[in-house]
Design a protein around this motif. Structure first.
Motif, PDB file in Angstrom:
ATOM      1  N   VAL A  58     -20.374 -57.727  32.801  1.00 30.08           N
ATOM      2  CA  VAL A  58     -21.690 -58.325  32.574  1.00 30.08           C
ATOM      3  C   VAL A  58     -22.069 -59.232  33.736  1.00 30.08           C
ATOM      4  O   VAL A  58     -23.202 -59.246  34.187  1.00 30.08           O
ATOM      5  CB  VAL A  58     -21.698 -59.118  31.243  1.00 30.08           C
ATOM      6  N   SER A  59     -21.088 -59.970  34.243  1.00 23.86           N
ATOM      7  CA  SER A  59     -21.380 -60.902  35.334  1.00 23.86           C
ATOM      8  C   SER A  59     -21.493 -60.202  36.686  1.00 23.86           C
ATOM      9  O   SER A  59     -21.754 -60.837  37.691  1.00 23.86           O
ATOM     10  CB  SER A  59     -20.312 -61.997  35.398  1.00 23.86           C
ATOM     11  N   GLY A  60     -21.272 -58.880  36.701  1.00 24.70           N
ATOM     12  CA  GLY A  60     -21.446 -58.123  37.923  1.00 24.70           C
ATOM     13  C   GLY A  60     -20.161 -57.830  38.680  1.00 24.70           C
ATOM     14  O   GLY A  60     -20.187 -57.197  39.721  1.00 24.70           O
ATOM     15  N   ASP A  61     -19.032 -58.280  38.166  1.00 23.86           N
ATOM     16  CA  ASP A  61     -17.745 -58.029  38.819  1.00 23.86           C
ATOM     17  C   ASP A  61     -17.165 -56.721  38.274  1.00 23.86           C
ATOM     18  O   ASP A  61     -16.241 -56.713  37.461  1.00 23.86           O
ATOM     19  CB  ASP A  61     -16.801 -59.208  38.570  1.00 23.86           C
ATOM     20  N   LEU A  62     -17.732 -55.608  38.718  1.00 25.57           N
ATOM     21  CA  LEU A  62     -17.353 -54.308  38.177  1.00 25.57           C
ATOM     22  C   LEU A  62     -15.913 -53.938  38.499  1.00 25.57           C
ATOM     23  O   LEU A  62     -15.228 -53.336  37.677  1.00 25.57           O
ATOM     24  CB  LEU A  62     -18.315 -53.223  38.663  1.00 25.57           C
ATOM     25  N   GLN A  63     -15.437 -54.307  39.671  1.00 21.85           N
ATOM     26  CA  GLN A  63     -14.061 -53.977  40.043  1.00 21.85           C
ATOM     27  C   GLN A  63     -13.074 -54.659  39.105  1.00 21.85           C
ATOM     28  O   GLN A  63     -12.123 -54.038  38.624  1.00 21.85           O
ATOM     29  CB  GLN A  63     -13.792 -54.391  41.498  1.00 21.85           C
ATOM     30  N   SER A  64     -13.292 -55.919  38.820  1.00 23.40           N
ATOM     31  CA  SER A  64     -12.410 -56.653  37.910  1.00 23.40           C
ATOM     32  C   SER A  64     -12.526 -56.118  36.483  1.00 23.40           C
ATOM     33  O   SER A  64     -11.540 -56.047  35.753  1.00 23.40           O
ATOM     34  CB  SER A  64     -12.764 -58.143  37.948  1.00 23.40           C
ATOM     35  N   CYS A  65     -13.720 -55.720  36.105  1.00 20.64           N
ATOM     36  CA  CYS A  65     -13.937 -55.137  34.783  1.00 20.64           C
ATOM     37  C   CYS A  65     -13.142 -53.842  34.643  1.00 20.64           C
ATOM     38  O   CYS A  65     -12.422 -53.641  33.663  1.00 20.64           O
ATOM     39  CB  CYS A  65     -15.426 -54.879  34.562  1.00 20.64           C
ATOM     40  N   VAL A  66     -13.256 -52.972  35.638  1.00 16.39           N
ATOM     41  CA  VAL A  66     -12.541 -51.695  35.606  1.00 16.39           C
ATOM     42  C   VAL A  66     -11.032 -51.943  35.576  1.00 16.39           C
ATOM     43  O   VAL A  66     -10.310 -51.307  34.805  1.00 16.39           O
ATOM     44  CB  VAL A  66     -12.946 -50.801  36.805  1.00 16.39           C
ATOM     45  N   SER A  67     -10.564 -52.876  36.395  1.00 16.19           N
ATOM     46  CA  SER A  67      -9.131 -53.186  36.414  1.00 16.19           C
ATOM     47  C   SER A  67      -8.657 -53.678  35.049  1.00 16.19           C
ATOM     48  O   SER A  67      -7.585 -53.276  34.572  1.00 16.19           O
ATOM     49  CB  SER A  67      -8.828 -54.257  37.458  1.00 16.19           C
ATOM     50  N   GLY A  68      -9.451 -54.539  34.416  1.00 17.85           N
ATOM     51  CA  GLY A  68      -9.094 -55.043  33.094  1.00 17.85           C
ATOM     52  C   GLY A  68      -9.059 -53.957  32.040  1.00 17.85           C
ATOM     53  O   GLY A  68      -8.162 -53.924  31.192  1.00 17.85           O
ATOM     54  N   LEU A  69     -10.031 -53.058  32.096  1.00 15.22           N
ATOM     55  CA  LEU A  69     -10.070 -51.982  31.103  1.00 15.22           C
ATOM     56  C   LEU A  69      -8.963 -50.962  31.323  1.00 15.22           C
ATOM     57  O   LEU A  69      -8.363 -50.488  30.355  1.00 15.22           O
ATOM     58  CB  LEU A  69     -11.439 -51.301  31.098  1.00 15.22           C
ATOM     59  N   THR A  70      -8.680 -50.634  32.571  1.00 13.88           N
ATOM     60  CA  THR A  70      -7.580 -49.685  32.809  1.00 13.88           C
ATOM     61  C   THR A  70      -6.251 -50.309  32.399  1.00 13.88           C
ATOM     62  O   THR A  70      -5.373 -49.616  31.895  1.00 13.88           O
ATOM     63  CB  THR A  70      -7.532 -49.202  34.274  1.00 13.88           C
ATOM     64  N   GLY A  71      -6.123 -51.613  32.582  1.00 14.38           N
ATOM     65  CA  GLY A  71      -4.921 -52.312  32.123  1.00 14.38           C
ATOM     66  C   GLY A  71      -4.790 -52.296  30.610  1.00 14.38           C
ATOM     67  O   GLY A  71      -3.687 -52.374  30.062  1.00 14.38           O
ATOM     68  N   ALA A  72      -5.919 -52.166  29.928  1.00 11.33           N
ATOM     69  CA  ALA A  72      -5.916 -52.118  28.465  1.00 11.33           C
ATOM     70  C   ALA A  72      -5.792 -50.686  27.944  1.00 11.33           C
ATOM     71  O   ALA A  72      -5.873 -50.459  26.739  1.00 11.33           O
ATOM     72  CB  ALA A  72      -7.184 -52.768  27.917  1.00 11.33           C
ATOM     73  N   GLY A  73      -5.645 -49.714  28.853  1.00 14.34           N
ATOM     74  CA  GLY A  73      -5.424 -48.346  28.423  1.00 14.34           C
ATOM     75  C   GLY A  73      -6.616 -47.421  28.498  1.00 14.34           C
ATOM     76  O   GLY A  73      -6.565 -46.294  28.013  1.00 14.34           O
TER      77      GLY A  73
END
Length: 91
Positions: A58-73
């Motif tokens: 939401v805040s625009g940090d798509l790379q960190s978002c993707v990393s967090g979601l891939t870490g969650a499976g």
């Protein structure tokens, strides 16, 4: 009519017109629920880490978002799509 009165009237009309344009413009809104739904559909359990990752999208940090979601499976492509949904980024 005096020039100062005409100028004041024109400025008032311009202000009201521009204010109306701003009010009528659609607000860009981010969407954490859409992101978490997409992550859930991709097989992840919606948890605090998924919600936090979507918040980074939401805040625009798509790379960190993707990393967090891939870490969650969440698979890479689904994570990217979910993060874009969070930010309402055009595809």
């Amino acid at each position: 009519m005096r020039t100062s009165t005409r100028i004041a009237g024109a400025l008032t009309g311009l202000s009201l017109t521009l204010g109306g344009v701003v009010l009528a413009a659609p607000a860009a809104r981010a969407d954490i629920p859409a992101c978490t739904r997409m992550a859930e559909l991709a097989g992840a359990t919606v948890s605090d880490s998924v919600t936090a990752a979507c918040g980074r999208g939401v805040s625009g940090d798509l790379q960190s978002c993707v990393s967090g979601l891939t870490g969650a499976g969440v698979a890479g492509g689904a994570a990217t799509a979910a993060c874009r949904a969070a930010a309402h980024e055009p595809r």
